[in-house]
Design an enzyme around this catalytic site. Structure first.
Site, short mmCIF file in Angstrom:
data_model
loop_
_atom_site.label_atom_id
_atom_site.label_comp_id
_atom_site.label_asym_id
_atom_site.label_seq_id
_atom_site.Cartn_x
_atom_site.Cartn_y
_atom_site.Cartn_z
CG ASN A 48 -8.40 -1.12 4.38
OD1 ASN A 48 -8.54 -1.12 5.61
ND2 ASN A 48 -7.81 -2.13 3.74
CG HIS A 134 1.57 -5.50 4.50
ND1 HIS A 134 1.77 -6.34 3.43
CD2 HIS A 134 0.23 -5.41 4.66
CE1 HIS A 134 0.59 -6.72 2.95
NE2 HIS A 134 -0.36 -6.18 3.69
CD GLU A 174 2.76 -1.52 7.75
OE1 GLU A 174 1.64 -0.97 7.77
OE2 GLU A 174 2.92 -2.73 7.89
CB SER A 178 -2.57 -2.55 8.23
OG SER A 178 -1.84 -3.74 8.49
CG ASP A 203 3.61 0.22 3.16
OD1 ASP A 203 2.82 0.99 2.59
OD2 ASP A 203 3.34 -0.98 3.37
CG HIS A 206 -3.28 1.22 6.28
ND1 HIS A 206 -4.56 0.76 6.06
CD2 HIS A 206 -2.44 0.18 6.00
CE1 HIS A 206 -4.50 -0.51 5.66
NE2 HIS A 206 -3.23 -0.87 5.62
CE LYS A 235 -4.30 -0.84 2.45
NZ LYS A 235 -3.80 -1.34 1.14
#
Length: 388
Positions: A48, A134, A174, A178, A203, A206, A235
């Site tokens: 990542n 997640h 998110e 992910s 969240d 990423h 990440k």
């Protein structure tokens, strides 16, 4: 056979029979674009490390210097003696970057997500989560005293219906997912949340560092500001740890009631110093995001016609295989070509949607993307689903 031994033996046997047993492989240089495994070199498409910072010389020197000054550990929880000026400077850097009053630091994104939900939710509350959130978020919702409602992935219409039926509460999504690499419709989600008097938590593990001006992430790119923004440092920023960005009152509440914060040893001060340096690099070195953009365009151009290709606007490029066995065969084929890309299987993804999770880094070269494309084309011709 005693209960726990029997349970463990049965569970492991079932995983093995289903072809879903995970294995732990020692890796040398897993934070680089090229890795060595069992003395063999591979191009690494599984990390990542989106901006190529995890092995950056500037960050390594920052950590070394900070270790000499601060030592290797914090030696206590933040509320005892574990909170240092280095941690305060990191909080200030986060707030200046992302435009929030306060930042609460955690040792991992998993801890930050669970801390927020466990501390905020009480019996009778409503929690609304995207089904592809997640595991840390879904598990926290299941274990919290709140009523958890999961809406179909990115379905703002279903989210609205659930809130209308059950009442206001906390909406969690998110910014970038992910396993799929797609982005949440944050503007629509915020509109629905505000319309029905809900708080919003995003969240952005990423998205931070990758998306938006100065890498400010998904929310900045969408021009929204949730009540709680979770960012991770392991990440795009290349280090480790996480933070919840929020108002001063929420931050004070979390520091009083979030057990993951109160009862965990604080991250080492040297780590905080290094993350602060990573933020500075992320904000100022636009060439890293430009390089990612060029690589993403090359990936789409070279693989766009293949059957497993899925278009995304992020460095996460899932390549759909279908069955778990086919995903493992695909990963094995890529390894034979000197490419390391991880097969993702149930229960991480739904049955029938096993995939190769390709991730791009600013440290990759265009010829490496081309090599990956040729190897996947070769596999599709040798082992076609419905002919080549």
């Amino acid at each position: 056979m005693p209960l726990f031994e029997s349970r463990i033996t049965s569970a492991l046997q079932q995983r093995t029979e289903q072809g879903l047993l995970r294995t732990l492989t020692p890796v040398h240089g897993g934070n680089k674009a090229q890795v060595k495994i069992a003395e063999q070199g591979f191009v690494n498409f599984s990390s990542n490390d989106y901006l190529g910072l995890a092995n950056d010389n500037t960050l390594k020197e920052a950590w070394k210097t900070a270790v000499d000054r601060h030592g290797v550990g914090s030696a206590a929880s933040p509320m005892v003696t574990g909170f240092s000026h280095a941690h305060q400077q990191l909080q200030d850097a986060l707030c200046d970057w992302l435009g929030y009053e306060q930042a609460v630091l955690f040792s991992s994104g998993f801890s930050a997500n669970q801390a927020a939900l466990f501390a905020l939710l009480e019996k009778g509350d409503c929690l609304y989560q995207d089904k592809l959130n997640h595991a840390s978020l879904i598990e926290a919702g299941m274990l919290s005293p709140a009523h958890q409602y999961r809406f179909p992935h990115n379905s703002t219409q279903r989210l609205s219906e659930l809130i209308e039926r059950n009442g206001s509460g906390l909406v969690v999504t998110e910014g970038v997912f992910s396993m799929d690499g797609d982005k949440a419709p944050l503007v629509d989600i915020q509109i629905q949340s505000q319309k029905q008097n809900c708080w919003l938590m995003v969240d952005d593990a990423h998205g931070i560092g990758v998306l938006g001006q100065e890498g400010k992430g998904s929310c900045a790119e969408s021009s929204i500001k949730p009540q709680l923004l979770v960012v991770t440092f392991g990440k795009a920023l290349g280090v480790q740890g996480a933070a919840i960005l929020c108002s001063s009152s929420i931050a004070e509440y979390l520091r009083q009631y979030a057990r993951h914060f109160v009862y965990s040893t604080a991250m080492p001060p040297a780590q905080a110093v290094t993350v602060t340096k990573a933020i500075q690099i992320t904000r100022t070195q636009q060439w890293r995001r430009d390089q990612l953009s060029e690589l993403q365009h090359a990936y789409s151009s070279l693989l766009g016609e293949l059957p497993g290709f899925i278009e995304t606007q992020t460095p996460i490029k899932p390549y759909l295989a279908g069955s778990a066995d086919r995903a493992m065969s695909m990963a094995s084929h890529l390894r034979q070509q000197g490419l390391w890309a991880t097969a993702i299987r149930p229960p991480t993804v739904s049955r029938g949607k096993a995939r190769i999770r390709v991730t791009l880094s600013a440290n990759h070269q265009l010829e490496e993307i081309s090599h990956l494309a040729q190897s996947l084309k070769q596999f599709e011709c040798q082992y076609p689903k419905e002919g080549c």
